[in-house]
Design a protein around this motif. Structure first.
Motif, mmCIF file in Angstrom:
data_model
loop_
_atom_site.group_PDB
_atom_site.id
_atom_site.type_symbol
_atom_site.label_atom_id
_atom_site.label_comp_id
_atom_site.label_asym_id
_atom_site.label_seq_id
_atom_site.Cartn_x
_atom_site.Cartn_y
_atom_site.Cartn_z
ATOM 1 N N ARG A 91 0.818 -1.212 0.000
ATOM 2 C CA ARG A 91 0.000 0.000 0.000
ATOM 3 C C ARG A 91 0.852 1.263 0.000
ATOM 4 N N HIS A 92 2.144 1.154 0.347
ATOM 5 C CA HIS A 92 3.054 2.296 0.311
ATOM 6 C C HIS A 92 3.925 2.264 -0.946
ATOM 7 N N ARG A 93 3.426 1.624 -2.006
ATOM 8 C CA ARG A 93 4.266 1.396 -3.182
ATOM 9 C C ARG A 93 4.769 2.671 -3.836
ATOM 10 N N ASP A 94 4.011 3.765 -3.736
ATOM 11 C CA ASP A 94 4.459 4.996 -4.388
ATOM 12 C C ASP A 94 5.761 5.494 -3.759
ATOM 13 N N SER A 95 5.831 5.488 -2.424
ATOM 14 C CA SER A 95 7.065 5.934 -1.769
ATOM 15 C C SER A 95 8.190 4.946 -2.033
ATOM 16 N N GLY A 96 7.869 3.659 -2.069
ATOM 17 C CA GLY A 96 8.882 2.645 -2.354
ATOM 18 C C GLY A 96 9.473 2.815 -3.739
ATOM 19 N N LEU A 97 8.603 3.023 -4.741
ATOM 20 C CA LEU A 97 9.086 3.228 -6.105
ATOM 21 C C LEU A 97 9.856 4.538 -6.214
ATOM 22 N N GLY A 98 9.396 5.547 -5.469
ATOM 23 C CA GLY A 98 10.113 6.821 -5.474
ATOM 24 C C GLY A 98 11.547 6.655 -5.001
ATOM 25 N N MET A 99 11.739 5.897 -3.921
ATOM 26 C CA MET A 99 13.092 5.653 -3.406
ATOM 27 C C MET A 99 13.904 4.801 -4.376
ATOM 28 N N LEU A 100 13.250 3.840 -5.009
ATOM 29 C CA LEU A 100 13.933 2.984 -5.980
ATOM 30 C C LEU A 100 14.493 3.819 -7.125
ATOM 31 N N LEU A 101 13.701 4.775 -7.610
ATOM 32 C CA LEU A 101 14.130 5.597 -8.738
ATOM 33 C C LEU A 101 15.109 6.688 -8.303
ATOM 34 N N ASP A 102 14.822 7.344 -7.177
ATOM 35 C CA ASP A 102 15.693 8.431 -6.710
ATOM 36 C C ASP A 102 17.087 7.944 -6.353
ATOM 37 N N SER A 103 17.186 6.716 -5.876
ATOM 38 C CA SER A 103 18.490 6.156 -5.493
ATOM 39 C C SER A 103 19.289 5.681 -6.697
ATOM 40 N N GLY A 104 18.634 5.542 -7.841
ATOM 41 C CA GLY A 104 19.292 5.024 -9.032
ATOM 42 C C GLY A 104 19.232 3.508 -9.141
ATOM 43 N N LEU A 105 18.649 2.845 -8.127
ATOM 44 C CA LEU A 105 18.582 1.385 -8.142
ATOM 45 C C LEU A 105 17.682 0.865 -9.263
ATOM 46 N N GLY A 106 16.663 1.650 -9.601
ATOM 47 C CA GLY A 106 15.742 1.221 -10.652
ATOM 48 C C GLY A 106 16.461 0.935 -11.954
ATOM 49 N N GLN A 107 17.384 1.821 -12.331
ATOM 50 C CA GLN A 107 18.104 1.637 -13.596
ATOM 51 C C GLN A 107 19.211 0.600 -13.485
ATOM 52 N N VAL A 108 19.688 0.340 -12.265
ATOM 53 C CA VAL A 108 20.668 -0.740 -12.086
ATOM 54 C C VAL A 108 19.978 -2.087 -12.263
ATOM 55 N N ILE A 109 18.771 -2.207 -11.678
ATOM 56 C CA ILE A 109 18.011 -3.456 -11.757
ATOM 57 C C ILE A 109 17.480 -3.690 -13.164
ATOM 58 N N LEU A 110 16.990 -2.604 -13.779
ATOM 59 C CA LEU A 110 16.366 -2.703 -15.107
ATOM 60 C C LEU A 110 17.039 -1.733 -16.077
ATOM 61 N N PRO A 111 18.281 -1.989 -16.461
ATOM 62 C CA PRO A 111 19.008 -1.043 -17.318
ATOM 63 C C PRO A 111 18.422 -0.900 -18.722
ATOM 64 N N MET A 112 17.604 -1.874 -19.119
ATOM 65 C CA MET A 112 17.004 -1.809 -20.453
ATOM 66 C C MET A 112 15.793 -0.854 -20.506
ATOM 67 N N VAL A 113 15.367 -0.365 -19.345
ATOM 68 C CA VAL A 113 14.223 0.549 -19.285
ATOM 69 C C VAL A 113 14.740 1.965 -19.033
ATOM 70 N N GLU A 114 14.322 2.899 -19.884
ATOM 71 C CA GLU A 114 14.779 4.290 -19.748
ATOM 72 C C GLU A 114 14.254 4.909 -18.457
ATOM 73 N N ALA A 115 14.998 5.895 -17.950
ATOM 74 C CA ALA A 115 14.599 6.579 -16.709
ATOM 75 C C ALA A 115 13.211 7.204 -16.845
ATOM 76 N N GLU A 116 12.925 7.798 -18.002
ATOM 77 C CA GLU A 116 11.616 8.428 -18.200
ATOM 78 C C GLU A 116 10.500 7.390 -18.247
ATOM 79 N N GLN A 117 10.808 6.206 -18.758
ATOM 80 C CA GLN A 117 9.815 5.137 -18.788
ATOM 81 C C GLN A 117 9.499 4.659 -17.375
ATOM 82 N N LEU A 118 10.519 4.573 -16.538
ATOM 83 C CA LEU A 118 10.295 4.183 -15.146
ATOM 84 C C LEU A 118 9.514 5.254 -14.398
ATOM 85 N N LYS A 119 9.802 6.513 -14.697
ATOM 86 C CA LYS A 119 9.074 7.619 -14.070
ATOM 87 C C LYS A 119 7.594 7.558 -14.456
#
Length: 199
Positions: free
Chosen positions: A40-68
């Motif tokens: 239920r707190h997924r928005d804050s979780g995803l926010g931290m995932l993207l702000d930390s840069g971990l999102g692009q480390v985990i999924l480098p094939m997905v552009e930053a804007e696509q993750l946003k």
């Protein structure tokens, strides 16, 4: 939990050493991602995932804007939803090649891969098909993931500032339907044998 605050020094360490997450097994990463995006707190979780840069480390094939974009779409989903729908929302801006690479990296099951690919691949197609004939509507309704597709479209349009008028029109058409959605099946060979017909 996803909704907790992260201490400043810990946050800096996460940001500085995030690339080391690649040493963690794909299965563990997929499990943690699932826990995050159905929480239920997924928005804050995803926010931290993207702000930390971990999102692009985990999924480098997905552009930053696509993750946003994906984070915004996930934020418009119902509070309770399946992992397949939530992942489809997160990857809603991806093409089929990117999706295949994501599922290969996460070592996802073929059923999850097919689930998400169907949702993402049919999102625009459904909207382009409205208005539609009763026959075509019944074919869509017979698809097991149709309701999830409606939810994904609604979330995507809300996240991108689009109009949900077409979806409302389709929902009204569905509500006016009479009779069963799927036609009764014909008898097959097994049915005929049970009825005494010799092969």
């Amino acid at each position: 939990g996803v909704g907790c605050e992260i201490e400043a020094d810990t946050w800096r360490a996460i940001c500085q050493h995030g690339d080391k997450i690649k040493d963690i097994s794909a299965e563990r990463i997929a499990t943690e991602l699932e826990r995050m995006i159905v929480d239920r707190h997924r928005d804050s979780g995803l926010g931290m995932l993207l702000d930390s840069g971990l999102g692009q480390v985990i999924l480098p094939m997905v552009e930053a804007e696509q993750l946003k974009l994906g984070r915004s779409v996930v934020g418009e989903l119902p509070k309770r939803c399946s992992f397949g729908l939530a992942l489809g929302a997160l990857l809603a801006g991806c093409d089929s090649k990117q999706l295949s690479e994501v599922f290969g990296r996460l070592k996802s099951s073929s059923s999850l891969s097919k689930h998400v690919k169907w949702l993402v691949g049919n999102r625009e197609l459904l909207l382009e098909s409205i208005p539609m004939s009763i026959g075509r509507l019944k074919k869509w309704l017979a698809a097991p993931l149709f309701e999830s597709l409606m939810q994904l479209n609604h979330a995507f349009l809300r996240a991108t500032g689009g109009s949900v008028a077409k979806l409302d029109q389709l929902r009204e058409q569905i509500n006016q339907l009479d009779g069963p959605v799927s036609p009764e099946r014909f008898l097959d060979g097994h049915d005929l044998i049970r009825l005494g017909v010799r092969p």
